[in-house]
Design a protein around this motif. Sequence first.
Motif, PDB file in Angstrom:
ATOM      1  N   ALA A  63       0.770  -1.256   0.023  1.00 52.23           N
ATOM      2  CA  ALA A  63       0.070  -0.194  -0.111  1.00 52.23           C
ATOM      3  C   ALA A  63       0.772   1.225  -0.060  1.00 52.23           C
ATOM      4  O   ALA A  63       0.641   2.299  -0.754  1.00 52.23           O
ATOM      5  N   GLU A  64       1.741   1.326   0.923  1.00 48.98           N
ATOM      6  CA  GLU A  64       2.768   2.393   0.757  1.00 48.98           C
ATOM      7  C   GLU A  64       3.489   2.729  -0.382  1.00 48.98           C
ATOM      8  O   GLU A  64       3.629   3.802  -0.913  1.00 48.98           O
ATOM      9  N   VAL A  65       3.897   1.539  -0.994  1.00 51.80           N
ATOM     10  CA  VAL A  65       4.539   1.653  -2.380  1.00 51.80           C
ATOM     11  C   VAL A  65       3.623   2.262  -3.302  1.00 51.80           C
ATOM     12  O   VAL A  65       3.805   3.152  -4.179  1.00 51.80           O
ATOM     13  N   GLY A  66       2.235   1.818  -3.054  1.00 44.20           N
ATOM     14  CA  GLY A  66       1.267   2.181  -4.168  1.00 44.20           C
ATOM     15  C   GLY A  66       0.896   3.897  -4.202  1.00 44.20           C
ATOM     16  O   GLY A  66       0.824   4.442  -4.991  1.00 44.20           O
ATOM     17  N   VAL A  67       0.850   4.125  -2.783  1.00 45.52           N
ATOM     18  CA  VAL A  67       0.671   5.299  -2.451  1.00 45.52           C
ATOM     19  C   VAL A  67       1.807   6.543  -2.941  1.00 45.52           C
ATOM     20  O   VAL A  67       1.542   7.423  -3.716  1.00 45.52           O
ATOM     21  N   ASP A  68       2.974   6.095  -2.773  1.00 40.01           N
ATOM     22  CA  ASP A  68       4.112   6.706  -3.283  1.00 40.01           C
ATOM     23  C   ASP A  68       4.127   6.874  -4.789  1.00 40.01           C
ATOM     24  O   ASP A  68       4.364   8.009  -5.456  1.00 40.01           O
ATOM     25  N   LYS A  69       3.793   5.771  -5.469  1.00 43.79           N
ATOM     26  CA  LYS A  69       3.784   5.895  -7.137  1.00 43.79           C
ATOM     27  C   LYS A  69       2.571   6.902  -7.290  1.00 43.79           C
ATOM     28  O   LYS A  69       2.641   7.800  -8.349  1.00 43.79           O
ATOM     29  N   THR A  70       1.396   6.675  -6.780  1.00 47.90           N
ATOM     30  CA  THR A  70       0.372   7.771  -7.133  1.00 47.90           C
ATOM     31  C   THR A  70       0.787   9.047  -6.821  1.00 47.90           C
ATOM     32  O   THR A  70       0.445   9.972  -7.630  1.00 47.90           O
ATOM     33  N   VAL A  71       1.323   9.374  -5.977  1.00 50.87           N
ATOM     34  CA  VAL A  71       1.760  10.870  -5.584  1.00 50.87           C
ATOM     35  C   VAL A  71       2.611  11.245  -6.643  1.00 50.87           C
ATOM     36  O   VAL A  71       2.572  12.334  -7.356  1.00 50.87           O
ATOM     37  N   GLU A  72       3.665  10.452  -7.272  1.00 52.75           N
ATOM     38  CA  GLU A  72       4.651  10.734  -8.023  1.00 52.75           C
ATOM     39  C   GLU A  72       3.851  10.901  -9.622  1.00 52.75           C
ATOM     40  O   GLU A  72       4.230  11.922 -10.130  1.00 52.75           O
ATOM     41  N   VAL A  73       2.995  10.131  -9.918  1.00 46.92           N
ATOM     42  CA  VAL A  73       2.386  10.181 -11.065  1.00 46.92           C
ATOM     43  C   VAL A  73       1.246  11.534 -11.034  1.00 46.92           C
ATOM     44  O   VAL A  73       1.217  12.122 -11.838  1.00 46.92           O
ATOM     45  N   SER A  74       0.760  11.733  -9.965  1.00 44.95           N
ATOM     46  CA  SER A  74      -0.306  12.879  -9.738  1.00 44.95           C
ATOM     47  C   SER A  74       0.663  14.311 -10.113  1.00 44.95           C
ATOM     48  O   SER A  74       0.104  14.870 -10.478  1.00 44.95           O
ATOM     49  N   GLN A  75       1.649  14.094  -9.241  1.00 46.67           N
ATOM     50  CA  GLN A  75       2.598  15.359  -9.788  1.00 46.67           C
ATOM     51  C   GLN A  75       2.943  15.624 -11.031  1.00 46.67           C
ATOM     52  O   GLN A  75       3.037  16.859 -11.545  1.00 46.67           O
ATOM     53  N   GLU A  76       3.233  14.773 -11.843  1.00 47.89           N
ATOM     54  CA  GLU A  76       3.725  14.766 -13.138  1.00 47.89           C
ATOM     55  C   GLU A  76       2.463  15.064 -14.097  1.00 47.89           C
ATOM     56  O   GLU A  76       2.416  15.969 -14.779  1.00 47.89           O
ATOM     57  N   ILE A  77       1.211  14.481 -13.773  1.00 46.57           N
ATOM     58  CA  ILE A  77       0.075  14.996 -14.378  1.00 46.57           C
ATOM     59  C   ILE A  77      -0.203  16.503 -14.069  1.00 46.57           C
ATOM     60  O   ILE A  77      -1.007  17.159 -14.838  1.00 46.57           O
ATOM     61  N   TRP A  78      -0.173  16.920 -12.750  1.00 41.57           N
ATOM     62  CA  TRP A  78      -0.455  18.227 -12.587  1.00 41.57           C
ATOM     63  C   TRP A  78       0.421  19.277 -13.404  1.00 41.57           C
ATOM     64  O   TRP A  78      -0.053  20.281 -13.708  1.00 41.57           O
ATOM     65  N   ILE A  79       1.850  18.855 -13.269  1.00 40.84           N
ATOM     66  CA  ILE A  79       2.646  19.582 -13.908  1.00 40.84           C
ATOM     67  C   ILE A  79       2.427  19.677 -15.705  1.00 40.84           C
ATOM     68  O   ILE A  79       2.572  20.767 -16.134  1.00 40.84           O
ATOM     69  N   ASN A  80       1.941  18.403 -16.168  1.00 40.26           N
ATOM     70  CA  ASN A  80       1.461  18.691 -17.485  1.00 40.26           C
ATOM     71  C   ASN A  80       0.351  19.541 -17.883  1.00 40.26           C
ATOM     72  O   ASN A  80       0.061  20.248 -18.734  1.00 40.26           O
ATOM     73  N   THR A  81      -0.631  19.175 -17.005  1.00 41.93           N
ATOM     74  CA  THR A  81      -2.079  20.008 -17.043  1.00 41.93           C
ATOM     75  C   THR A  81      -1.647  21.589 -16.791  1.00 41.93           C
ATOM     76  O   THR A  81      -2.284  22.261 -17.649  1.00 41.93           O
ATOM     77  N   LYS A  82      -0.740  21.868 -16.055  1.00 43.77           N
ATOM     78  CA  LYS A  82      -0.465  23.423 -15.947  1.00 43.77           C
ATOM     79  C   LYS A  82      -0.110  23.852 -17.130  1.00 43.77           C
ATOM     80  O   LYS A  82      -0.323  24.904 -17.563  1.00 43.77           O
TER      81      LYS A  82
END
Length: 91
Positions: A63-82
């Motif tokens: 679960a911790e690994v999944g959360v870390d990966k989700t945060v990483e991907v979400s940050q990338e998506i946010w940067i691309n969206t901006k």
Amino acid sequence: MSRSMIALITMSLALLVPLTAHASCDLDYQICSKTCLVKHLNDDGAEAACSTKCVASKGVCLAEVGVDKTVEVSQEIWINTKSFVKEMTKE
């Protein structure tokens, strides 16, 4: 890109947990499980309780690994969206 689309992409990518993380969690589980076998050699009840803790620890690890990966991907998506919005709003 709609919120639901971003959420879908984020969840899909989060499921692609790195194999090394799985290996690490699995190795920790195997060590814990074998320790339980040795520690509680003649006590099946204690071994079962100990093994249950190992399974729970592996679940937490994954679960911790999944959360870390989700945060990483979400940050990338946010940067691309901006950058997408910035480019679209240029005159």
